[in-house]
Design a protein around this motif. Structure first.
Motif, PDB file in Angstrom:
ATOM      1  N   VAL A 138       9.564  -9.719  -2.909  1.00 21.87           N
ATOM      2  CA  VAL A 138      10.042 -10.847  -3.899  1.00 21.87           C
ATOM      3  C   VAL A 138      11.516 -11.015  -3.203  1.00 21.87           C
ATOM      4  N   ARG A 139      12.108  -9.762  -3.015  1.00 19.90           N
ATOM      5  CA  ARG A 139      13.678 -10.121  -2.394  1.00 19.90           C
ATOM      6  C   ARG A 139      13.914  -8.587  -1.985  1.00 19.90           C
ATOM      7  N   TYR A 150      12.388  -5.229  -4.036  1.00 16.46           N
ATOM      8  CA  TYR A 150      11.867  -5.779  -5.260  1.00 16.46           C
ATOM      9  C   TYR A 150      10.415  -6.458  -4.898  1.00 16.46           C
ATOM     10  N   THR A 151       9.387  -5.661  -5.497  1.00 14.09           N
ATOM     11  CA  THR A 151       7.899  -6.086  -5.259  1.00 14.09           C
ATOM     12  C   THR A 151       7.356  -6.867  -6.359  1.00 14.09           C
ATOM     13  N   LYS A 152       5.854  -7.080  -6.205  1.00  9.64           N
ATOM     14  CA  LYS A 152       5.309  -7.827  -7.149  1.00  9.64           C
ATOM     15  C   LYS A 152       4.427  -6.877  -7.814  1.00  9.64           C
TER      16      LYS A 152
END
Length: 210
Positions: A138-139, A150-152
């Motif tokens: 994600v970022r 930052y993951t899903k």
């Protein structure tokens, strides 16, 4: 749910902090003092030698134990990397591998296929094996030597890394996101199907991320 950090880990961190603050200073001071007496006194007692040598043994034993554990974990991680390579979807570039020895953590990049492999062994003897692609995150955030990915994944929304190469790893990730990779496979799904093999290979559970 598999706990990556056991309940005793909090108390271990407290004990470790106390050892660094007071234990090292005390052991070094007493070690120098007693060994100086033992080496300069014409007839030192056996207890003086025992205390002097014992202080240095107690000082270095925790580091030796931690190094032994980290070395064994590195061997397990390397075995998993070889298993992942056999899938044909990951062949890391020579300048695209980062091994955080004391954290039992690895992150590697295959710039040709656009795949990223993240492995970490936690204090609870639990191992994460995560396959990422150029668009999985994600970022990213970099704060000095701290890198937050930052993951899903709802069960692991953030992957923390602490390394002097934090900026370099972030730059690789950012560059890959602009390469325009197209995938005919889901790298993490490929690794999910290998979880049982990896758990058997290393003797520790590999949680399935959701």
């Amino acid at each position: 749910m598999i706990e990556r950090f056991p309940k005793w880990w909090f108390f271990y961190l407290i004990a470790k902090a106390l050892f660094y603050v007071a234990g090292i200073i005390g052991l070094v001071s007493y070690g120098i003092m007693y060994l100086t007496v033992a080496l300069t006194h014409p007839n030192p007692s056996l207890s003086t030698w025992i205390i002097g040598i014992g202080c240095w043994v107690l000082l270095f034993t925790p580091f030796a134990i931690n190094r032994f554990i980290a070395t064994k974990r590195k061997q397990k991680i390397q075995a998993v990397i070889e298993k992942v390579k056999q899938t044909g979807y990951f062949n890391p570039d020579q300048n695209g591998e980062y091994f955080l020895f004391w954290q039992s953590t690895y992150i590697g990049f295959d710039f040709r296929q656009g795949t990223i492999l993240y492995i970490r062994i936690y204090p609870g003897n639990v191992m994460d094996v995560i396959g990422l692609d150029a668009y999985s995150l994600v970022r990213t955030e970099v704060d000095g030597s701290k890198l937050s990915l930052y993951t899903k994944f709802s069960t692991l929304p953030m992957i923390p890394l602490k390394t002097g190469a934090a900026s370099s790893i972030a730059n690789h990730l950012h560059a890959m996101s602009y390469k325009g990779y197209r995938y005919s496979f889901d790298f993490n799904d490929v690794l999910k199907k290998k979880c049982h093999e990896m758990a058997t290979l290393t003797g520790m559970p590999v949680p399935e991320l959701m």
